[in-house]
Write an enzyme that holds these catalytic residues in place. Structure first.
Site, PDB file in Angstrom:
ATOM      1  N   ASP A  45       0.857  -1.189   0.000  1.00 26.15           N
ATOM      2  CA  ASP A  45       0.000   0.000   0.000  1.00 26.15           C
ATOM      3  C   ASP A  45       0.893   1.240   0.000  1.00 26.15           C
ATOM      4  OD1 ASP A  45      -2.192   1.647   0.039  1.00 26.15           O
ATOM      5  OD2 ASP A  45      -2.499   1.507   2.206  1.00 26.15           O
ATOM      6  N   LYS A  62       1.755   3.383  -6.141  1.00 27.75           N
ATOM      7  CA  LYS A  62       1.207   2.327  -6.997  1.00 27.75           C
ATOM      8  C   LYS A  62       2.142   2.011  -8.168  1.00 27.75           C
ATOM      9  CE  LYS A  62      -1.758   3.268  -4.024  1.00 27.75           C
ATOM     10  NZ  LYS A  62      -1.541   2.639  -2.707  1.00 27.75           N
ATOM     11  N   ASP A  65      -3.377  -2.845  -2.542  1.00 24.78           N
ATOM     12  CA  ASP A  65      -4.473  -1.892  -2.346  1.00 24.78           C
ATOM     13  C   ASP A  65      -4.520  -0.892  -3.508  1.00 24.78           C
ATOM     14  OD1 ASP A  65      -6.599  -0.644  -1.150  1.00 24.78           O
ATOM     15  OD2 ASP A  65      -5.385   0.572   0.209  1.00 24.78           O
ATOM     16  N   ASN A  66      -5.708  -0.295  -3.703  1.00 29.66           N
ATOM     17  CA  ASN A  66      -5.912   0.795  -4.668  1.00 29.66           C
ATOM     18  C   ASN A  66      -5.524   0.408  -6.095  1.00 29.66           C
ATOM     19  OD1 ASN A  66      -4.518   2.647  -2.033  1.00 29.66           O
ATOM     20  ND2 ASN A  66      -6.680   2.744  -2.537  1.00 29.66           N
ATOM     21  N   GLU A 117     -10.765   4.623   0.417  1.00 29.70           N
ATOM     22  CA  GLU A 117     -10.779   4.869   1.853  1.00 29.70           C
ATOM     23  C   GLU A 117     -11.458   6.183   2.235  1.00 29.70           C
ATOM     24  OE1 GLU A 117      -6.429   4.531   0.393  1.00 29.70           O
ATOM     25  OE2 GLU A 117      -8.263   3.358   0.299  1.00 29.70           O
TER      26      GLU A 117
END
Length: 326
Positions: A241, A244, A269-270, A301
């Site tokens: 996380d 990216k 994540d993401n 989030e």
């Protein structure tokens, strides 16, 4: 022009009213510091939305009026109508983003250090659940890039199912996701986490110490590319996380250094928001046969109105089949 100016005046009033309400509720909340808010973040990840910008400056308006005069009154009226519609459109966007009660936190008004101070001040030492809840409460008022409650619950569920003994996290931030993972892990399990920012790493250390789990975690400060070669694996569960664009490079480094256990789980994540941020990783996972991947749709989030997703991959090197699972 009068109608156009009136539309922009209403837009300005809407923005000013929302900003006043947000600041007032944030400053007088019992779970936030009394210090003045920090400047809103400017990166895509830390500030999902930015205030609307003016479409035309004074020079541009004068130039268009001159062109309209030369081309006739009829075309001048058309330009004024188009400008009025643009103003109305901007007003509609601002209203939906700024005045919607379901929009959640939109800008970061406080620093991670202020959040850490508020959380420690308003929670009991050793109460992991209370500390997680306090961080969530704070982050709904001033956006913070924690994973949020829903993604935290997903991490806990995955860890309880797998019961790994060695866990790696890349991207500590303020220790929120580490608290979720440590709450689900057996006491004998060890968590190693990497944070590039010394300031947020210091906040994480204070929060983790306040939660009474500092002895169960190894927090390394530095860039992931510098820290990963110094680690001893393999890790049975890895959570990424951080930036990216670094996902694929760090995944390949983990493979090269044999830090990922065969059959281990990797969580990213993401992968949907910010758009395109994890595109290189997703292309790699689609082409390789070494990972079975499943996507879990979870909103961004603290922003239920923004779709996002988490990728859960199982590492099976040399299995000869597999790929993306929808």
């Amino acid at each position: 022009m009068k109608r156009h100016r009136a539309d922009w005046l209403r837009l300005f009033i809407a923005v000013a009213m929302r900003a006043s309400i947000t600041c007032a509720s944030f400053l007088f909340s019992p779970c936030c510091p009394s210090a003045s808010p920090a400047t809103p973040a400017t990166t895509n990840e830390m500030a999902p939305f930015r205030r609307p910008r003016r479409a035309f400056g004074r020079v541009e308006r004068r130039r268009k009026r001159s062109l309209a005069h030369m081309r006739g009154e009829r075309r001048a009226v058309g330009r004024r109508s188009l400008l009025t519609e643009s103003a109305r459109g901007a007003l509609g966007v601002a209203s939906s983003l700024l005045l919607s009660p379901s929009a959640g936190a939109q800008w970061q008004f406080a620093t991670p250090a202020q959040m850490g101070e508020a959380v420690i001040k308003n929670t009991q030492q050793g109460d992991i659940g209370g500390i997680i809840e306090a961080i969530d409460t704070f982050s709904r008022k001033s956006w913070m890039m924690n994973v949020g409650a829903t993604k935290g619950e997903l991490l806990e569920r995955l860890l309880k199912e797998r019961q790994p003994s060695c866990v790696l996290e890349v991207g500590t931030f303020c220790g929120y996701s580490a608290l979720h993972m440590l709450r689900a892990l057996p006491q004998s399990s060890r968590l190693t986490t990497i944070e590039i920012d010394p300031e947020t790493a210091a906040v994480a250390r204070s929060i983790l110490a306040h939660a009474g789990v500092a002895d169960r975690i190894d927090l390394r400060v530095g860039a992931s590319g510098d820290v990963l070669p110094s680690l001893k694996g393999p890790f049975e569960f890895i959570f990424m996380d951080h930036w990216k664009g670094e996902y694929l490079k760090d995944l390949q480094t983990l493979e090269r250094l044999r830090l990922t256990a065969s059959g281990g789980t990797l969580v990213f994540d993401n992968v949907r928001y910010p758009p395109g941020g994890a595109s290189e990783l997703l292309s790699f996972l689609e082409d390789t046969s070494d990972y079975d991947v499943e996507f879990v749709d979870i909103p961004f989030e603290y922003r239920d109105d923004i779709p996002d997703a988490v990728a859960v991959a199982q590492y099976k090197p040399g299995k000869g089949a597999g790929g993306i699972l929808m």
